[in-house]
Design an enzyme around this catalytic site. Structure first.
Site, short mmCIF file in Angstrom:
data_model
loop_
_atom_site.label_atom_id
_atom_site.label_comp_id
_atom_site.label_asym_id
_atom_site.label_seq_id
_atom_site.Cartn_x
_atom_site.Cartn_y
_atom_site.Cartn_z
N HIS A 1 0.93 -1.37 0.07
CA HIS A 1 0.06 -0.07 -0.02
C HIS A 1 0.77 1.31 -0.08
O HIS A 1 1.92 1.31 0.66
CB HIS A 1 -0.76 0.04 1.34
N ASP B 1 -3.76 8.91 3.25
CA ASP B 1 -3.94 7.70 3.28
C ASP B 1 -5.32 7.41 2.26
O ASP B 1 -6.21 7.79 3.04
CB ASP B 1 -3.86 6.70 4.28
N CYS C 1 -3.84 2.91 -5.21
CA CYS C 1 -3.03 3.73 -3.95
C CYS C 1 -2.07 4.40 -4.42
O CYS C 1 -1.77 5.67 -4.16
CB CYS C 1 -2.70 2.53 -2.88
#
Length: 323
Positions: free
Chosen positions: A214, A231, A282
């Site tokens: 990620h 995030d 991501c």
């Protein structure tokens, strides 16, 4: 996903033994019951997914226009504060505006040529002491995960833009290998990485954060005295902000033999920012967070823009210039 207990063997056996009917009729009855239960469970699952989609696609609010000249202004309203020095902040959002210029036919053709290159090791572009191969470019296709080379090259384009446009804050970007190294081994392991760089002479520092599978983004904002964490899956990586503040203290001591004044510095976990809706974008979100933050722009994108941004990033990398 909802389970279907009514479909298990014990249930079928129980129906089979308790009903007085021929074998064919029993099979029809059990099949109909199973189908009805399956439809009900599917409707329940779809309703759950719909609720999650609506929550993640809450794009009717966006970060505010900056009050200061050279940094992103964050709302002072706090959602919660779990400890003394980490703030969890909701951005104040506005409706998105259209700032997604279409690629021209020639630009699309250039992107397609790069994606169709069959020689994976062929170097398509060089710059910033980096080489981007056909294999690297292919990570921007479809739902592939972005690799280090693509992210580092894109961050370098952001840094170069800040050098060419004096209306923007000066930006420095660490490469993707910095955070895992400093988090594991401390300042001593990366002290030579800034041998010829005055880190404290920049306004914004970009830190790509790779967490195994990620990508996230941390930003050191010297104007606001903020350590910001972005995030696209809503994670709370407090350790990252702690590591970076410790790094600044050690870097100041090492390079300037001065004490870094941590008073007034705030660690911020940003919430209600654009969120990804798959397991592969991501890296794209981390890159776009960086691109928007460094030009003091409101976040106006969401998951639906990622296919467009992937092709646009290919063109930007090939031409070594942000659109």
């Amino acid at each position: 996903m909802t389970t279907l207990p009514i479909l298990n063997k014990d249930f079928v056996k129980e129906v089979w033994t308790k009903t007085e009917m021929d074998e064919k009729s029993r099979e029809v009855m059990v099949t109909q019951i199973q189908l009805d239960e399956y439809k009900k469970c599917r409707m329940d699952d779809e309703e759950l997914v719909s609720r999650r989609m609506k929550r993640l696609l809450n794009i009717t609010r966006r970060l505010p226009v900056p009050n200061e000249e050279h940094y992103l202004h964050i709302s002072d309203q706090e959602e919660e504060e779990d400890d003394d020095d980490v703030k969890i902040i909701d951005g104040v959002f506005e409706e998105a505006v259209d700032e997604f210029p279409e690629l021209s036919a020639n630009q699309e053709s250039e992107v397609n040529r790069a994606l169709k290159c069959m020689n994976a090791s062929k170097v398509l572009v060089e710059g910033f002491r980096l080489q981007i191969t056909s294999k690297d470019i292919s990570t921007l296709a479809g739902l592939n995960w972005l690799n280090d080379e693509v992210i580092n090259f894109y961050m370098s384009l952001i840094v170069e833009r800040s050098q060419l446009d004096t209306s923007l804050p000066p930006v420095y970007a660490f490469n993707t290998f910095f955070y895992p190294k400093v988090a594991a081994d401390g300042h001593k392991s990366v002290r030579r990485w800034t041998k010829n760089v005055d880190l404290f002479g920049h306004g914004l520092i970009l830190v790509p954060v790779h967490l195994g599978v990620h990508w996230c983004l941390a930003v050191i904002d010297f104007y606001k005295k903020e350590l910001q964490y972005y995030d696209s899956m809503g994670g709370d990586n407090r350790k990252c902000l702690d590591v970076l503040l410790t790094y600044l203290v050690d870097e100041m001591n090492d390079k300037k033999q001065e004490k870094f004044d941590t008073s007034g510095w705030v660690k911020i976990l940003l919430k209600d920012i654009p969120q990804q809706m798959n397991g592969s974008d991501c890296g794209m979100f981390a890159c776009k967070f960086a691109e928007y933050v460094t030009r003091r722009a409101k976040f106006t994108f969401n998951q639906s823009h990622m296919p467009y941004f992937r092709r646009r990033m290919i063109y930007e990398i090939l031409t070594k210039k942000l659109m």
